[in-house]
Design a protein around this motif. Structure first.
Motif, mmCIF file in Angstrom:
data_model
loop_
_atom_site.group_PDB
_atom_site.id
_atom_site.type_symbol
_atom_site.label_atom_id
_atom_site.label_comp_id
_atom_site.label_asym_id
_atom_site.label_seq_id
_atom_site.Cartn_x
_atom_site.Cartn_y
_atom_site.Cartn_z
ATOM 1 N N THR A 148 1.017 -1.098 -0.150
ATOM 2 C CA THR A 148 0.375 0.371 -0.027
ATOM 3 C C THR A 148 0.417 1.525 -0.009
ATOM 4 O OG1 THR A 148 0.334 -0.304 1.906
ATOM 5 C CG2 THR A 148 -2.100 -0.500 1.200
ATOM 6 N N TRP A 150 1.038 5.771 0.067
ATOM 7 C CA TRP A 150 1.213 7.098 1.776
ATOM 8 C C TRP A 150 0.155 7.515 1.841
ATOM 9 C CZ3 TRP A 150 1.542 11.537 -1.631
ATOM 10 C CH2 TRP A 150 2.134 11.244 -2.136
ATOM 11 N N LYS A 174 2.384 -4.810 3.994
ATOM 12 C CA LYS A 174 3.554 -3.613 3.814
ATOM 13 C C LYS A 174 3.082 -2.441 3.216
ATOM 14 C CE LYS A 174 6.623 -2.075 0.732
ATOM 15 N NZ LYS A 174 6.735 -1.196 2.250
ATOM 16 N N SER A 177 7.178 3.352 3.462
ATOM 17 C CA SER A 177 7.763 3.224 4.163
ATOM 18 C C SER A 177 7.550 5.099 4.776
ATOM 19 C CB SER A 177 9.609 3.797 3.927
ATOM 20 O OG SER A 177 9.597 2.773 2.621
ATOM 21 N N THR A 207 12.692 -1.185 1.371
ATOM 22 C CA THR A 207 12.435 -2.584 0.692
ATOM 23 C C THR A 207 13.482 -2.869 0.094
ATOM 24 O OG1 THR A 207 9.937 -0.724 0.543
ATOM 25 C CG2 THR A 207 10.467 -2.217 -1.251
ATOM 26 N N SER A 211 12.426 -6.702 -0.630
ATOM 27 C CA SER A 211 11.584 -6.792 -1.001
ATOM 28 C C SER A 211 11.975 -8.356 -2.238
ATOM 29 C CB SER A 211 12.327 -6.394 -2.746
ATOM 30 O OG SER A 211 11.302 -6.296 -3.635
ATOM 31 N N SER A 228 1.676 3.849 -8.050
ATOM 32 C CA SER A 228 2.895 3.667 -9.086
ATOM 33 C C SER A 228 2.860 3.286 -9.907
ATOM 34 C CB SER A 228 3.721 4.600 -8.480
ATOM 35 O OG SER A 228 5.023 3.569 -8.891
ATOM 36 N N LEU A 250 -3.894 2.244 -9.917
ATOM 37 C CA LEU A 250 -2.645 2.858 -10.046
ATOM 38 C C LEU A 250 -2.999 4.092 -10.150
ATOM 39 C CD1 LEU A 250 -1.261 -0.280 -12.719
ATOM 40 C CD2 LEU A 250 -1.150 -0.234 -10.068
ATOM 41 N N GLN A 330 8.183 13.709 -3.022
ATOM 42 C CA GLN A 330 6.692 14.227 -2.709
ATOM 43 C C GLN A 330 6.645 15.664 -3.733
ATOM 44 O OE1 GLN A 330 5.273 11.258 -4.012
ATOM 45 N NE2 GLN A 330 3.595 12.618 -5.008
ATOM 46 N N GLU A 383 0.657 11.624 -14.417
ATOM 47 C CA GLU A 383 -0.013 12.264 -13.235
ATOM 48 C C GLU A 383 0.937 13.043 -12.410
ATOM 49 O OE1 GLU A 383 -0.434 8.766 -10.274
ATOM 50 O OE2 GLU A 383 -2.054 9.417 -10.266
#
Ligand SMILES: NC(=O)C1=CN([C@@H]2O[C@H](COP(=O)(O)OP(=O)(O)OC[C@H]3O[C@@H](n4cnc5c(N)ncnc54)[C@H](OP(=O)(O)O)[C@@H]3O)[C@@H](O)[C@H]2O)C=CC1
Ligand SMILES: O=C(O)CCC(=O)C(=O)O
Length: 483
Positions: A148, A150, A174, A177, A207, A211, A228, A250, A330, A383
Motif C-alpha cells: 500500500t 502513503w 507492507k 515507508s 524495501t 523486496s 504508481s 494505479l 514528492q 499524473e
C-alpha cells in the motif's frame, strides 16, 4: 528531538528489531518523529510461516466469529479515532479533519465486511444426475500480500484487509515507508479485537533489503497493490510466471468537465474539493479541468477566487485547508511537473511554487492553477499527485468526451451540467471506472465498486461485494446421495 518507537505485528507478537526505519513529519522534515522496525529478509520469511499457520486457523474459524472480530476492530478504531487521526497527520501531513474522515472510513470498511462475513456466498444448482445435490461455494484463497502507498495510509490497507479477512484469508501487509505507523494502528485494533496469531502481519523495513523475500515467497496466493504504475507494472510482470492472483489500483489523470449550462459556482466548489483535498494526493483527484469555451473565463474567475482562499499550513492547525505533501521527494516531483508545464507553454494562473518563510521546512506546494494547457504538454498526460489543476477549453460535449478519453488512464471523471442527456452520454462514453455527475471525482463509499480502466487498474475491483471476487475462489460440490 524525542523519537517515538512503534513495534510491528508479526506472528501475533508485537516485535522490534536491531535496526529501525525513521519516519518524518512532512511539516518539518529536519528530524524524524517515529521509528519502526527494519525487518530482515529472514524475518519476512518467518512472517510467511506465521501467515500460513494463521490461514489454517482463520479459514476454519466460523464466519460469524470472524464477523464479530472485524466489527469489534471497527468499534476500536472509532474509540481511538483522536489518537489515530493525529498519528496519520503526523506521518502523512493531511489535515486533522481529513484524517478523522479517514479513520471513520477505515472503520466503515471493517463494519461493512463484517456484515458480509455473515453471508455464505454460494448457491444450489441443478444436476443432470438423479439423487445428486450440487452447489457452489466461495472459499478463501490463502495468504494475501497487500502493498500500500502513503496517501491514504489507513483507508487503503483497510480497503484490502477488511474483505480479505472477512473471506477467511491471512494477510501480509507492507505499508509505504513514509507512513508505516497508520498500518500499525490498524493492526493494533485488529489484534485487540481478537484476530488470531499470524492472520495479519505487518512488514516494515527497507524495501530494497526485503523486496525479494516479500515478493518471491511461494505461499503468496494473491497480491493486491495500490501505488504508481511503474511499481505496479513491475510487480505484475514479476509474479506473472506464478499462479498468483493480481489486483492493482494505479494512477489517474482524472478530468472534471464543465458544460455551458452548469452552475459554475457549484462546479468550482466541487473541483476545488476534488483537486486540493489531501493536497491533491489522491488517485481520484481532479487533475484536468475541461471547460466549455463559452464559459471558460467566467469559470476560471470563480475557480481562482476559491483556490486563492485556501489556507496552506500544518495539518494539525484547525485553520488549515491544505497541508504539506508527504515528503521532499514528492514536493520536488510536483514542482518539477509545474516547471516543465511552464517551459512547454502553460500559464501559471495561481501558485506554481513552494511557500517561503515559516513553511519552508515543510513539504508544501502552493495550490496551483495552470491555464492554456494543450494536448502536447506532459502535464496533460502525466499524473502529478499534488495540488495542481490543468485547465483546457473545449467546444461541445463530443469534444469534451474525446479529451477525457485522451489519456492512458481511466480511473475517474466528472461532468458538471444541467442536461440529463449529457449526463447519460458522459456516463456511457467515458472510459473510466468511476463516473460522477455534478459531484467530485473523489470520495467513493465503501460499498461502491472501485477501480480504474485502461492503465489505471486491473480486472479485479475493490470495495463493495465486487472485492470479494478477488479474495475468494469458487468451488463446485456435487454430492450423489442415491445408490
Ligand atoms: N494510485 C495511487 O493511489 C497512488 C499513486 N501514486 C503515484 O506514485 C508516485 C510515486 O509514489 P511512491 O510512493 O513512490 O509509489 P510506489 O508505487 O513506489 O510505492 C507504493 C508501494 O509500493 C512499495 N514498493 C515499491 N517498490 C517495491 C518493491 N520493489 N517491492 C515491494 N514493494 C515495493 C512501496 O514501498 P516503499 O514505500 O518502501 O518504497 C509502497 O509501499 C506518486 O507521485 C503518484 O504519482 C502514489 C501513491 C498512491
Ligand atoms: O476517492 C476515493 O474514494 C478513493 C481515493 C483513493 O483510493 C486514493 O486516493 O488512493
Amino acid at each position: 528531538m524525542f523519537v517515538r518507537t512503534m513495534e510491528t505485528l508479526a506472528g501475533g507478537e508485537w516485535t522490534g528489531s536491531e535496526t529501525w526505519v525513521d519516519v518524518f513529519d512532512p511539516v518539518d522534515v529536519r528530524q524524524p518523529v517515529v521509528r519502526v522496525p527494519a525487518l530482515t529478509a529472514e524475518r519476512v520469511t518467518g512472517i510467511y510461516d506465521a501467515a500460513a499457520a494463521g490461514f489454517a486457523v482463520w479459514k476454519r474459524t466460523p464466519a460469524l466469529a470472524r464477523a464479530k472480530i472485524l466489527a469489534k476492530a471497527a468499534s476500536l478504531l472509532r474509540v481511538r479515532a483522536a489518537e489515530i487521526a493525529l498519528g496519520v497527520v503526523t506521518e502523512n501531513g493531511k489535515t486533522l479533519a481529513e484524517a478523522r474522515v479517514e479513520v471513520e472510513k477505515a472503520a466503515d470498511f471493517f463494519e461493512y465486511y463484517a456484515g458480509h462475513a455473515r453471508e455464505a456466498y454460494g448457491s444450489l444448482v441443478h444436476d443432470v444426475r438423479p439423487d445428486t445435490r450440487t452447489s457452489f461455494q466461495r472459499e478463501p484463497i490463502g495468504v494475501v500480500l497487500a502493498i500500500t502507498p502513503w496517501n491514504d495510509p489507513l483507508i487503503t490497507p483497510a480497503r484490502k484487509l477488511a474483505p480479505a479477512l472477512a473471506a477467511g484469508n491471512a494477510v501480509v501487509l507492507k505499508p509505504a515507508s513514509e507512513t508505516p505507523t497508520s498500518a500499525l494502528y490498524l493492526a493494533r485494533a485488529l489484534h485487540d479485537a481478537g484476530l488470531p496469531a499470524g492472520v495479519l502481519n505487518v512488514v516494515t523495513g527497507r524495501t530494497s533489503e526485503i523486496s525479494d523475500a516479500l515478493l518471491d515467497d511461494p505461499r503468496i496466493a494473491a497480491l493486491t497493490f495500490t501505488g504508481s504504475n511503474e511499481v505496479g507494472e513491475g510487480l505484475r510482470a514479476r509474479i506473472a510466471p506464478r499462479n498468483v492472483r493480481f489486483q492493482a489500483e494505479l494512477g489517474g489523470k482524472n478530468a472534471s468537465v464543465v458544460l455551458a449550462g452548469a452552475d459554475l459556482a457549484a462546479a468550482a466548489t466541487a473541483v476545488v474539493a476534488a483537486a486540493f483535498a489531501q493536497a491533491g494526493q489522491r488517485c481520484t483527484a481532479t487533475s484536468r479541468v475541461l471547460v466549455d469555451r463559452t464559459v471558460h473565463d467566467a469559470f476560471l474567475a470563480v475557480l481562482r477566487e476559491k483556490v486563492a482562499a485556501l489556507r496552506l499550513g500544518p495539518g494539525q492547525d484547525a485553520a488549515t485547508d491544505v497541508g504539506p505533501l508527504v515528503s521532499r521527494n514528492q514536493q520536488d516531483g510536483v514542482l518539477g511537473h509545474i516547471g516543465a508545464a511552464v517551459k512547454q507553454g502553460a500559464r501559471v494562473e495561481l501558485g506554481g511554487d513552494a511557500p517561503a518563510g515559516d513553511l519552508a521546512n515543510g513539504c508544501y506546494v502552493n495550490p496551483t492553477i495552470l491555464a492554456d494547457v494543450t494536448g502536447e504538454m506532459d502535464i496533460w498526460r502525466d499524473e502529478v499527485f499534488g495540488p495542481v489543476v490543468a485547465l483546457r477549453a473545449f467546444d461541445g460535449l463530443d469534444g469534451a468526451i474525446a479529451l477525457v478519453n485522451d489519456s492512458p488512464y481511466g480511473l475517474a471523471a466528472a461532468l458538471f451540467s444541467d442536461s440529463l442527456e449529457a449526463a447519460y452520454r458522459f456516463a456511457d462514453e467515458v472510459e473510466c471506472g468511476q463516473i460522477a455527475v455534478n459531484t467530485t471525482t473523489s470520495g467513493w463509499d465503501v460499498h461502491h465498486p472501485f477501480g480504474g480502466f485502461k492503465d489505471s487498474g486491473s480486472a479485479f475491483k475493490e470495495q463493495g461485494t465486487e472485492a470479494l471476487h478477488f479474495y475468494t475462489r469458487v468451488k463446485s460440490v456435487a454430492i450423489h446421495f442415491g445408490r
